[in-house]
Design a protein around this motif. Structure first.
Motif, short mmCIF file in Angstrom:
data_model
loop_
_atom_site.label_atom_id
_atom_site.label_comp_id
_atom_site.label_asym_id
_atom_site.label_seq_id
_atom_site.Cartn_x
_atom_site.Cartn_y
_atom_site.Cartn_z
N ASP A 143 0.73 -1.28 0.17
CA ASP A 143 -0.21 0.00 -0.25
C ASP A 143 1.15 1.32 0.02
OD1 ASP A 143 -2.71 -0.81 0.00
OD2 ASP A 143 -1.98 -1.88 2.26
N GLY A 144 2.53 1.29 -0.08
CA GLY A 144 2.92 2.01 -0.08
C GLY A 144 3.62 2.34 1.23
N LEU A 145 4.63 3.88 1.25
CA LEU A 145 5.61 3.45 1.91
C LEU A 145 4.75 4.71 3.05
CD1 LEU A 145 8.82 5.40 0.42
CD2 LEU A 145 8.47 2.52 1.30
N ASP A 146 3.87 5.43 2.43
CA ASP A 146 3.10 6.61 3.70
C ASP A 146 1.67 5.34 4.23
OD1 ASP A 146 4.37 8.92 2.84
OD2 ASP A 146 2.43 9.11 1.31
N SER A 147 1.74 4.16 3.89
CA SER A 147 1.17 3.44 4.60
C SER A 147 1.65 2.19 6.40
CB SER A 147 -0.07 2.58 3.95
OG SER A 147 -0.83 1.20 4.03
N CYS A 148 3.31 2.33 5.29
CA CYS A 148 3.62 1.56 5.72
C CYS A 148 4.51 1.96 7.45
CB CYS A 148 4.71 0.64 5.60
SG CYS A 148 4.37 -0.09 4.80
N ALA A 149 4.40 3.90 7.09
CA ALA A 149 4.90 3.93 8.39
C ALA A 149 3.99 4.63 8.84
CB ALA A 149 5.07 5.71 7.80
N GLU A 150 2.74 4.92 8.94
CA GLU A 150 1.68 5.26 9.84
C GLU A 150 0.92 3.45 10.16
OE1 GLU A 150 -3.31 6.63 9.70
OE2 GLU A 150 -1.91 6.16 7.53
N ASN A 151 1.36 2.32 9.95
CA ASN A 151 1.77 1.14 10.53
C ASN A 151 2.31 1.00 11.31
OD1 ASN A 151 0.70 -1.77 10.23
ND2 ASN A 151 2.18 -2.11 10.28
N HIS A 152 3.14 1.25 11.38
CA HIS A 152 4.53 1.02 12.65
C HIS A 152 4.45 2.39 13.47
CE1 HIS A 152 8.57 2.88 14.11
NE2 HIS A 152 8.52 0.84 14.00
N SER A 153 3.91 3.80 13.03
CA SER A 153 3.40 4.46 14.02
C SER A 153 2.19 3.97 15.13
CB SER A 153 3.05 5.31 13.74
OG SER A 153 4.20 5.98 12.92
N LYS A 154 1.51 3.06 14.43
CA LYS A 154 0.19 2.53 15.28
C LYS A 154 0.62 2.07 16.54
CE LYS A 154 -3.75 5.04 13.07
NZ LYS A 154 -5.45 4.36 12.13
N LEU A 155 1.40 0.58 16.06
CA LEU A 155 2.18 -0.27 16.21
C LEU A 155 3.12 -0.19 17.62
CD1 LEU A 155 3.70 -3.31 13.92
CD2 LEU A 155 1.47 -2.51 15.29
N ASN A 156 3.68 0.79 17.95
CA ASN A 156 4.27 1.97 19.00
C ASN A 156 3.48 2.33 19.92
OD1 ASN A 156 7.34 1.73 18.37
ND2 ASN A 156 6.42 1.82 16.62
N ILE A 157 2.37 3.13 19.42
CA ILE A 157 1.36 3.24 20.49
C ILE A 157 0.82 2.43 20.62
CG2 ILE A 157 -0.76 4.78 20.16
CD1 ILE A 157 0.12 6.31 17.56
N ALA A 158 0.90 1.29 20.22
CA ALA A 158 -0.26 -0.18 20.73
C ALA A 158 0.39 -0.20 22.15
CB ALA A 158 -0.78 -1.07 20.02
N LEU A 159 1.76 -0.85 21.73
CA LEU A 159 2.80 -1.15 22.23
C LEU A 159 3.08 -0.34 23.94
CD1 LEU A 159 5.41 -2.68 23.09
CD2 LEU A 159 6.76 -1.26 22.19
N ASP A 160 2.42 0.97 23.95
CA ASP A 160 2.94 2.06 24.79
C ASP A 160 2.13 1.49 25.73
OD1 ASP A 160 5.30 3.36 23.65
OD2 ASP A 160 3.95 5.04 23.39
N VAL A 161 0.39 0.81 24.75
CA VAL A 161 -0.91 0.99 25.63
C VAL A 161 -0.60 -0.51 26.57
CG1 VAL A 161 -3.16 0.21 25.30
CG2 VAL A 161 -2.22 2.74 24.39
N MET A 162 -0.27 -1.57 25.82
CA MET A 162 0.46 -2.77 27.26
C MET A 162 0.97 -2.16 27.92
SD MET A 162 -1.19 -5.17 25.40
CE MET A 162 -2.21 -6.16 23.95
N HIS A 163 2.38 -1.78 27.38
CA HIS A 163 3.35 -0.95 28.73
C HIS A 163 2.03 -0.88 29.82
CE1 HIS A 163 7.03 -1.76 26.23
NE2 HIS A 163 6.59 -3.18 26.67
#
Length: 426
Positions: free
Chosen positions: A319-339
């Motif tokens: 889906d392109g680099l922009d989609s991957c960048a947003e995907n990585h950002s949300k995964l990091n935010i999800a990790l913060d929620v888990m922590h």
């Protein structure tokens, strides 16, 4: 409410061990198996050395936090903008504008942790809402919201900048293959230590009872993950004599598959052991990265880490680099929620953060630490990430939800129930 469920291996049926040369009427002697190199030999049964009795390593569980840790960051909204501010990619109250296809500004505003504050009405909008407020229907807010600082960077560029800086941070040496004994310290089935039987092909180790054996077998022994899923004999190695299903990761001898299937086999990188696995894989892939409205300003999204084993986070980005960048950002935010919701938990053998390994779908030669098949479901309220669930599909009947977390500030509002209801509709 945060819920943790032990993510153990599915129970294995007892395997009747056979020799490669043992006669089997279902498989003639002319099977085109390739000869395998001799496996590395080590101790068949491992005991903890220099101790009177085996040292038992208790199961490592992920414990739920009963109270919020007194940390100001846990009280901040969990949005992409808040994550960029915390990583010094953008500045709070920094000027931005939304551009049209010609590159001209349509609407101006300022960055806050909860969204963009519009200069014309002073209301704070989530990124998608600010795009609609600007009169655009491009549905790419992060790519078209530009920093008004002369750099010309978009929010997507900022996300990629943070990702690239994270990839450059030195990480500790992974110990998947660096154990001095060459095998794991705990049973891959029950995660306890003691007297273990070691696989002669991979680093996994097991209690004899956990793999359905009554005693230690003579000669080479291979764990269920290293055996063919059809004949259950021999091994599947790293050469070209086997195929692995892209969804369930089960391995099969090519010779066994040719006897079972009359049609030609597909390529190694795009093969499924059944139509069910193929349908599950394609269905999940079609859902990944696409926000789905739930109602009441809620949306949920299925995410999966696209980082490859060589460390390049953009090798699999259809889906392109922009989609991957947003995907990585949300995964990091999800990790913060888990922590925020779970206490830190590291594996005693590798030193890995178990929650981080699950969130980013990290693989391992140790089956108990192989989290490649995990997907992450997130629930957002006006771009504020409030609930996270980790999901792994086993076959076409069972789905494992090992970790579910809702932020302390959003509990008792039915957020977890809303996320689980959407997952059950898949």
């Amino acid at each position: 409410m945060a819920v943790a469920v032990a993510a153990d291996l599915e129970p294995k049926k007892p395997l009747k061990r056979k020799s490669l040369t043992q006669e089997n009427p279902a498989f003639p002697k002319s099977l085109p198996f390739k000869s395998l190199p001799p496996p590395k030999r080590g101790k068949k049964v491992r005991k903890q050395e220099n101790q009177a009795k085996p040292r038992v390593i208790k199961r490592k569980s992920i414990r739920i936090r009963e109270h919020l840790v007194p940390n100001s960051s846990h009280r901040n909204p969990r949005t992409v903008l808040s994550w960029l501010i915390d990583n010094n990619a953008v500045s709070i109250l920094g000027k931005v504008y939304y551009r049209n296809k010609a590159g001209n500004p349509l609407m101006r505003g300022r960055i806050t942790r909860t969204g963009i504050q519009c200069d014309c009405c002073f209301r704070v909008f989530a990124l998608t809402a600010f795009e609609a407020h600007a009169g655009s229907t491009n549905h790419r807010p992060a790519a078209n919201i530009i920093l008004d600082d002369g750099s010309g960077r978009s929010l997507s560029d900022c996300q990629r900048q943070v990702h690239d800086s994270m990839m450059m941070i030195p990480t500790s040496v992974k110990k998947d293959d660096l154990n001095p004994h060459g095998s794991d310290d705990v049973c891959s089935a029950c995660c306890d230590g003691g007297e273990l039987i070691c696989c002669d092909r991979c680093p996994s180790a097991f209690h004899v009872n956990c793999v359905g054996l009554k005693e230690v077998p003579d000669g080479d022994w291979f764990c269920p993950s290293c055996c063919c899923g059809i004949c259950c004999i021999g091994t599947v190695s790293d050469d070209d004599n086997f195929l692995a299903c892209q969804q369930c990761e089960c391995k099969f001898h090519i010779g066994c598959l040719k006897l079972k299937e009359s049609n030609e086999l597909a390529g190694k990188n795009n093969w499924f052991c059944s139509h069910s696995c193929e349908n599950i894989f394609s269905g999940l892939r079609n859902l990944t990265g696409k926000p789905i409205p739930v109602g009441n300003n809620l949306t949920w999204t299925l995410l999966k880490s696209k980082a490859s084993s060589n460390g390049d986070g953009y090798t699999d980005c259809p889906d392109g680099l922009d989609s991957c960048a947003e995907n990585h950002s949300k995964l990091n935010i999800a990790l913060d929620v888990m922590h925020e919701c779970f206490e830190p938990s590291k594996d005693s053998y590798t030193g890995k953060d178990l929650v981080e390994a699950v969130i980013f779908s990290q693989g391992s030669k140790l089956k108990r630490l192989n989290f490649k098949r995990f997907y992450i479901a997130v629930l957002e309220e006006k771009d504020d990430l409030v609930s996270v669930a980790t999901v792994r599909v086993h076959g076409d009947i069972v789905a494992e939800m090992s970790l579910v977390a809702t932020r302390f500030s959003h509990r008792r509002r039915g957020m977890c129930r809303a996320l689980v209801d959407e997952l059950e509709r898949i």
